[in-house]
Design an enzyme around this catalytic site. Structure first.
Site, PDB file in Angstrom:
ATOM      1  N   GLY A 210     -13.107   5.078  -5.434  1.00  0.00           N
ATOM      2  CA  GLY A 210     -11.885   4.489  -5.958  1.00  0.00           C
ATOM      3  C   GLY A 210     -12.126   3.911  -7.337  1.00  0.00           C
ATOM      4  O   GLY A 210     -13.152   3.275  -7.583  1.00  0.00           O
TER       5      GLY A 210
ATOM      6  N   HIS B 205       3.303  -6.237  -2.524  1.00  0.00           N
ATOM      7  CA  HIS B 205       3.485  -6.832  -1.206  1.00  0.00           C
ATOM      8  C   HIS B 205       4.977  -7.115  -1.019  1.00  0.00           C
ATOM      9  O   HIS B 205       5.552  -7.935  -1.724  1.00  0.00           O
ATOM     10  CB  HIS B 205       2.617  -8.080  -1.079  1.00  0.00           C
ATOM     11  CG  HIS B 205       1.189  -7.802  -1.431  1.00  0.00           C
ATOM     12  ND1 HIS B 205       0.375  -7.026  -0.628  1.00  0.00           N
ATOM     13  CD2 HIS B 205       0.452  -8.144  -2.515  1.00  0.00           C
ATOM     14  CE1 HIS B 205      -0.810  -6.919  -1.199  1.00  0.00           C
ATOM     15  NE2 HIS B 205      -0.790  -7.582  -2.345  1.00  0.00           N
TER      16      HIS B 205
ATOM     17  N   HIS C 146      -1.409  13.535  -6.142  1.00  0.00           N
ATOM     18  CA  HIS C 146      -2.123  14.474  -7.017  1.00  0.00           C
ATOM     19  C   HIS C 146      -3.500  14.742  -6.411  1.00  0.00           C
ATOM     20  O   HIS C 146      -4.207  13.795  -6.051  1.00  0.00           O
ATOM     21  CB  HIS C 146      -2.277  13.862  -8.415  1.00  0.00           C
ATOM     22  CG  HIS C 146      -3.242  14.587  -9.298  1.00  0.00           C
ATOM     23  ND1 HIS C 146      -2.953  15.795  -9.881  1.00  0.00           N
ATOM     24  CD2 HIS C 146      -4.501  14.269  -9.686  1.00  0.00           C
ATOM     25  CE1 HIS C 146      -4.003  16.193 -10.600  1.00  0.00           C
ATOM     26  NE2 HIS C 146      -4.949  15.284 -10.498  1.00  0.00           N
ATOM     27  N   LEU C 147      -3.859  16.001  -6.296  1.00  0.00           N
ATOM     28  CA  LEU C 147      -5.196  16.384  -5.842  1.00  0.00           C
ATOM     29  C   LEU C 147      -5.794  17.332  -6.871  1.00  0.00           C
ATOM     30  O   LEU C 147      -5.618  18.550  -6.791  1.00  0.00           O
ATOM     31  CB  LEU C 147      -5.140  17.056  -4.458  1.00  0.00           C
ATOM     32  CG  LEU C 147      -4.693  16.183  -3.297  1.00  0.00           C
ATOM     33  CD1 LEU C 147      -4.549  17.000  -2.022  1.00  0.00           C
ATOM     34  CD2 LEU C 147      -5.658  15.027  -3.094  1.00  0.00           C
ATOM     35  N   GLY C 148      -6.456  16.762  -7.871  1.00  0.00           N
ATOM     36  CA  GLY C 148      -7.062  17.563  -8.921  1.00  0.00           C
ATOM     37  C   GLY C 148      -8.548  17.760  -8.690  1.00  0.00           C
ATOM     38  O   GLY C 148      -9.125  17.252  -7.727  1.00  0.00           O
TER      39      GLY C 148
ATOM     40  N   GLU D 291      -7.251   1.045   0.397  1.00  0.00           N
ATOM     41  CA  GLU D 291      -8.374   1.749  -0.229  1.00  0.00           C
ATOM     42  C   GLU D 291      -9.206   2.500   0.810  1.00  0.00           C
ATOM     43  O   GLU D 291      -9.681   3.606   0.547  1.00  0.00           O
ATOM     44  CB  GLU D 291      -9.272   0.800  -1.026  1.00  0.00           C
ATOM     45  CG  GLU D 291     -10.389   1.551  -1.702  1.00  0.00           C
ATOM     46  CD  GLU D 291     -10.814   1.003  -3.048  1.00  0.00           C
ATOM     47  OE1 GLU D 291     -11.730   1.603  -3.635  1.00  0.00           O
ATOM     48  OE2 GLU D 291     -10.244   0.006  -3.512  1.00  0.00           O
TER      49      GLU D 291
ATOM     50  N   ARG E  83       6.734  -7.610   2.196  1.00  0.00           N
ATOM     51  CA  ARG E  83       7.154  -8.484   3.298  1.00  0.00           C
ATOM     52  C   ARG E  83       5.904  -9.118   3.899  1.00  0.00           C
ATOM     53  O   ARG E  83       4.870  -8.473   4.007  1.00  0.00           O
ATOM     54  CB  ARG E  83       7.894  -7.642   4.342  1.00  0.00           C
ATOM     55  CG  ARG E  83       8.059  -8.258   5.687  1.00  0.00           C
ATOM     56  CD  ARG E  83       8.767  -7.348   6.689  1.00  0.00           C
ATOM     57  NE  ARG E  83      10.196  -7.505   6.525  1.00  0.00           N
ATOM     58  CZ  ARG E  83      11.038  -6.535   6.169  1.00  0.00           C
ATOM     59  NH1 ARG E  83      10.594  -5.312   5.974  1.00  0.00           N
ATOM     60  NH2 ARG E  83      12.305  -6.773   6.040  1.00  0.00           N
TER      61      ARG E  83
END
Length: 144
Positions: free
Chosen positions: A86, A93, A110-112, A66, A95
């Site tokens: 966020g 997860h 995606h970049l809106g 994050e 390993r």
């Protein structure tokens, strides 16, 4: 390929300064690389990031994911007019890891105008996949 970043004056030092007085500072997240379409950060695997069995805590992986994804989003917006937060994260997860370092690389899916979706891969020093994450970020207008 052209850069996805709206901010053109990005430095590793300025990114690491964002960690002051945050969870990132507590677990020693460090930004290490900025590419044209990715952001990379590191985090130690030690007593601060372990769960009781001595393995990397899934929550620590989520915090790393994050952090790198949210900061990446902040570099894609007009920070004078907008903020990003966020709104959803998932982590698989793959390993376990007991010691050393992990590295998270965030790349956009995606970049809106009002949302961003990031693919974040966390790997160890050998490049072995530790965790895969997807972060959704809401882009909001600054208030007042």
């Amino acid at each position: 390929m052209s850069s996805i970043w709206k901010s053109k004056d990005i430095s590793i030092d300025s990114l690491n300064a964002l960690n002051l007085n945050t969870l990132g500072q507590v677990v020693d997240i460090q930004f290490v690389e900025v590419g044209d379409n990715f952001l990379k950060a590191s985090m130690p695997v030690d007593h601060r990031t372990h769960q009781p069995y001595g393995l990397l805590h899934g929550g620590a992986s989520a915090a790393l994911a994050e952090t790198v994804g949210s900061v990446a989003s902040s570099l894609c917006i007009d920070r004078e007019q907008q903020i990003c937060v966020g709104i959803e994260i998932n982590c698989n997860h793959i390993r376990g890891k007991r010691s050393g370092m992990v590295f998270a690389t965030a790349s956009p899916l995606h970049l809106g105008a009002t949302s961003h979706v990031w693919d974040i891969r966390i790997a160890d020093e050998e490049g072995r996949l530790i965790c895969v994450s997807r972060l959704t970020v809401s882009v909001l207008k600054k208030k007042g």
